[in-house]
Each structure stands twice: as C-alpha cells, then as structure tokens.
Scaffold this motif. Structure first.
Motif, PDB file in Angstrom:
ATOM      1  N   ALA A   1      27.139  59.092  11.763  1.00 26.36           N
ATOM      2  CA  ALA A   1      26.401  58.130  12.585  1.00 26.36           C
ATOM      3  C   ALA A   1      24.925  58.129  12.197  1.00 26.36           C
ATOM      4  CB  ALA A   1      26.571  58.468  14.061  1.00 26.36           C
ATOM      5  N   ALA A   2      24.372  59.321  11.926  1.00 22.86           N
ATOM      6  CA  ALA A   2      22.972  59.412  11.511  1.00 22.86           C
ATOM      7  C   ALA A   2      22.759  58.753  10.149  1.00 22.86           C
ATOM      8  CB  ALA A   2      22.536  60.873  11.470  1.00 22.86           C
ATOM      9  N   ALA A   3      23.709  58.923   9.237  1.00 26.30           N
ATOM     10  CA  ALA A   3      23.592  58.313   7.909  1.00 26.30           C
ATOM     11  C   ALA A   3      23.563  56.796   8.008  1.00 26.30           C
ATOM     12  CB  ALA A   3      24.746  58.769   7.021  1.00 26.30           C
ATOM     13  N   ILE A   4      24.435  56.237   8.829  1.00 23.45           N
ATOM     14  CA  ILE A   4      24.465  54.781   9.013  1.00 23.45           C
ATOM     15  C   ILE A   4      23.151  54.295   9.616  1.00 23.45           C
ATOM     16  CG2 ILE A   4      25.550  52.936  10.347  1.00 23.45           C
ATOM     17  CD1 ILE A   4      28.195  54.403   9.977  1.00 23.45           C
ATOM     18  N   LYS A   5      22.637  55.044  10.572  1.00 20.82           N
ATOM     19  CA  LYS A   5      21.371  54.662  11.210  1.00 20.82           C
ATOM     20  C   LYS A   5      20.227  54.671  10.197  1.00 20.82           C
ATOM     21  CE  LYS A   5      18.743  55.614  15.426  1.00 20.82           C
ATOM     22  NZ  LYS A   5      18.654  56.501  16.629  1.00 20.82           N
ATOM     23  N   ALA A   6      20.200  55.681   9.344  1.00 24.50           N
ATOM     24  CA  ALA A   6      19.137  55.773   8.336  1.00 24.50           C
ATOM     25  C   ALA A   6      19.254  54.655   7.306  1.00 24.50           C
ATOM     26  CB  ALA A   6      19.199  57.135   7.644  1.00 24.50           C
ATOM     27  N   LEU A   7      20.475  54.381   6.870  1.00 25.79           N
ATOM     28  CA  LEU A   7      20.676  53.313   5.891  1.00 25.79           C
ATOM     29  C   LEU A   7      20.337  51.948   6.494  1.00 25.79           C
ATOM     30  CD1 LEU A   7      24.011  54.614   4.331  1.00 25.79           C
ATOM     31  CD2 LEU A   7      21.818  54.394   3.130  1.00 25.79           C
ATOM     32  N   ASP A   8      20.690  51.735   7.748  1.00 22.11           N
ATOM     33  CA  ASP A   8      20.339  50.484   8.421  1.00 22.11           C
ATOM     34  C   ASP A   8      18.828  50.331   8.526  1.00 22.11           C
ATOM     35  OD1 ASP A   8      22.978  49.797   8.711  1.00 22.11           O
ATOM     36  OD2 ASP A   8      23.120  50.341  10.824  1.00 22.11           O
ATOM     37  N   ALA A   9      18.137  51.445   8.809  1.00 20.70           N
ATOM     38  CA  ALA A   9      16.677  51.405   8.909  1.00 20.70           C
ATOM     39  C   ALA A   9      16.041  51.020   7.578  1.00 20.70           C
ATOM     40  CB  ALA A   9      16.148  52.765   9.373  1.00 20.70           C
ATOM     41  N   ALA A  10      16.717  51.382   6.493  1.00 22.12           N
ATOM     42  CA  ALA A  10      16.202  51.047   5.158  1.00 22.12           C
ATOM     43  C   ALA A  10      16.713  49.696   4.670  1.00 22.12           C
ATOM     44  CB  ALA A  10      16.607  52.137   4.166  1.00 22.12           C
ATOM     45  N   GLY A  11      17.637  49.091   5.422  1.00 21.91           N
ATOM     46  CA  GLY A  11      18.215  47.816   5.006  1.00 21.91           C
ATOM     47  C   GLY A  11      19.124  47.950   3.798  1.00 21.91           C
ATOM     48  N   LEU A  12      19.823  49.082   3.713  1.00 21.35           N
ATOM     49  CA  LEU A  12      20.650  49.360   2.536  1.00 21.35           C
ATOM     50  C   LEU A  12      22.130  49.481   2.915  1.00 21.35           C
ATOM     51  CD1 LEU A  12      18.432  52.135   0.882  1.00 21.35           C
ATOM     52  CD2 LEU A  12      18.523  49.708   0.252  1.00 21.35           C
ATOM     53  N   LYS A  13      22.989  49.157   1.958  1.00 24.74           N
ATOM     54  CA  LYS A  13      24.429  49.317   2.105  1.00 24.74           C
ATOM     55  C   LYS A  13      24.932  50.236   0.991  1.00 24.74           C
ATOM     56  CE  LYS A  13      25.014  46.500   5.599  1.00 24.74           C
ATOM     57  NZ  LYS A  13      25.475  46.989   6.925  1.00 24.74           N
ATOM     58  N   VAL A  14      25.675  51.248   1.382  1.00 26.03           N
ATOM     59  CA  VAL A  14      26.218  52.198   0.413  1.00 26.03           C
ATOM     60  C   VAL A  14      27.733  52.222   0.543  1.00 26.03           C
ATOM     61  CG1 VAL A  14      26.364  54.646  -0.194  1.00 26.03           C
ATOM     62  CG2 VAL A  14      24.149  53.645   0.373  1.00 26.03           C
ATOM     63  N   LYS A  15      28.414  52.229  -0.590  1.00 26.79           N
ATOM     64  CA  LYS A  15      29.876  52.329  -0.592  1.00 26.79           C
ATOM     65  C   LYS A  15      30.265  53.737  -1.050  1.00 26.79           C
ATOM     66  CE  LYS A  15      30.823  47.423  -1.467  1.00 26.79           C
ATOM     67  NZ  LYS A  15      31.495  46.442  -2.358  1.00 26.79           N
ATOM     68  N   PRO A  16      30.529  54.627  -0.105  1.00 26.96           N
ATOM     69  CA  PRO A  16      30.876  56.004  -0.482  1.00 26.96           C
ATOM     70  C   PRO A  16      32.249  56.085  -1.134  1.00 26.96           C
ATOM     71  CG  PRO A  16      31.209  55.683   1.868  1.00 26.96           C
ATOM     72  CD  PRO A  16      30.564  54.425   1.359  1.00 26.96           C
TER      73      PRO A  16
END
Length: 273
Positions: free
Chosen positions: A169-184
């Motif tokens: 949940a924290a990772a998604i929040k951080a990525l959203d804050a950066a405006g980034l999408k990551v495909k793990p």
C-alpha cells in the motif's frame, strides 16, 4: 540460533490471499512462529508458576528488533518465554479475527490494526514507530537504478509487496505521488519476501522499508527517493482483548514503548512517531 517452526495459524495464509484475489502473486513463505530464546532454552512453563508465555503477532519488518526485545523481556522475567508470529500484517490481522491465540499485535499500518479493533479484539492501540520506503537494489546494481522513475523501464525487473499488505500500500502511494506506473514481475506477501528477491538477484529492484535495507547487512544497497516522505507507515501496537497472558502482554508493550525499546527500534532505522 533461534527455534523456528511454522505456526498452525499459517494455514490461513493461502486462504487470505485467495480471498484477496492474489493467487499467483508471489512465492514468499508463510508467517512463521519464533521464540526469542536461544538454542537450548526451554519454552515450558515455570514449575509451580503457571503459564509463563506471551505470544506476540508482529509485522515481518519487526523481526530483528522484536526478537532482540523478546530476549530482553525474557531476561527480565525469568521462566517466561516470548513466542513470535512474524508475517504480513494483513495476514496476522486475519488470523487474529479467526481466533488465533495471541496476546499482542504490532502492525505495520493503522489499516491492518483497524481490522482487529473493528472486531472488538483490541482497543486503544499506540503508534510506537514509523517507517518509510527505499529502493533496494543488488550491491552491483546491474540495472543502474538511480531513482524511482527508473523502475518504470520495462527492462528493469521490479518486485513489490502485494497491495493488501502495508508495504505494498505504501509503494502504491509513493508511486502515485510521483505520477508513475510500475509493472512488477512479482508481488510478494510481505516485505521480507520482497527483499529476498533482490538479495537472490532475481529482480533488479524492489520497494522495501529502510529498516529492511539496514537489516540486510550490506547484501543490498538502498536508494532514497523524495516521494517516500509521502508514504510513511505508522506502526501501532496493542494488547489483545482475549489475551491468554494479559499481564505479560501489557508488560511487553510497556517494554516496546520504553526508552530501551525506542533505542533498539531507532538503531534499526525506525523513526519516532
């Protein structure tokens, strides 16, 4: 050396993730039960003194610090054994609500603690530390990852915690804050399993807690990134309403909240709340 055995409540783990639609999301092991005692110490009740055992369910990221505090507690309470069940906070919360016998719950997020308090199984949790993410990469950093946006490169193999657990949940929040999408390439059930993917060289990078990078003792290197400040996790702790060892549970929580407990936790990289 510590004793380690699988908790019978770990059978709830696949059920929990199946319900969450996470089948096939990761290959991390189930929550594990550990005693704080060193090899050769007895976990039997003290003769004539009744049960002298306290069971603590704690987030995987607390494994090192809580094991140390468990040894301190046992030394201060001769004849007492501290038993730990470490794992994903979400899984531990579900185990508790399903009736797992436990005395203390230390979660990696208020949301997972709320699962337990909403079931009237704990009350008045106290936030005792905070934790934030770093990018973990192998020591030689083969993918040349320097910042968060590098994780969006399709050539970079990334491991994340599953969304249902606090580190995810924290990772998604951080990525959203950066405006980034990551495909793990993999989603793991807790932060320890996620970090292991980096340590084994199976992925190029992962988002894990700063404390886990420190605990790796140089097996990985950590990269700070500014968006981590917008995804800090508070860690609450509480005694459980049906604690079999209520008095010992309160004393263990007191140790965690004491200056001695704070010193152990901050040395490991946790931040004061």
């Amino acid at each position: 050396m510590v004793f380690r055995r699988h908790s019978r409540w770990a059978i709830a783990l696949p059920v929990a993730f199946a319900l969450a639609g996470l089948a096939g999301c990761g290959s991390g092991g189930p929550a594990t039960s550990t005693t704080a005692s060193t090899a050769g110490a007895s976990s039997a009740p003290a003769a004539g003194g009744g049960a002298k055992e306290v069971t603590v369910f704690a987030a995987a990221s607390l494994t090192g610090t809580f094991t140390d505090l468990g040894k301190t507690f046992e030394a201060a309470h001769p004849g007492t054994t501290v038993k730990f069940n470490f794992g994903s906070s979400a899984t531990l919360a579900q185990q508790i609500t399903q009736g797992a016998p436990a005395d203390v719950f230390a979660a990696a997020s208020p949301a997972t603690m709320k699962t337990v308090t909403d079931a009237s199984l704990a009350s008045a949790p106290t936030t005792f530390v905070r934790n934030k993410l770093e990018i973990a990469v192998p020591k030689d950093n083969p993918a040349k990852v320097d910042e968060l946006k590098d994780l969006t490169d399709s050539k970079v193999k990334v491991a994340l915690c599953a969304e249902q657990v606090p580190c995810g949940a924290a990772a998604i929040k951080a990525l959203d804050a950066a405006g980034l999408k990551v495909k793990p390439v993999t989603l793991e059930q807790d932060v320890k399993a996620t970090l292991t993917k980096v340590e084994l060289g199976e992925v190029d990078a992962a988002l894990v807690y700063k404390t886990d990078v420190i605990a790796s003792a140089g097996k990985v290197q950590g990269i700070e990134f500014p968006e981590a400040d917008k995804a800090i996790n508070d860690y609450p702790i509480a005694t459980l309403a049906k604690a079999p060892a209520g008095d010992l549970a309160k004393q263990f929580v007191d140790l965690v909240l004491s200056q001695q407990g704070k010193d152990v936790l901050t040395k490991a990289g946790f931040e004061a709340p």
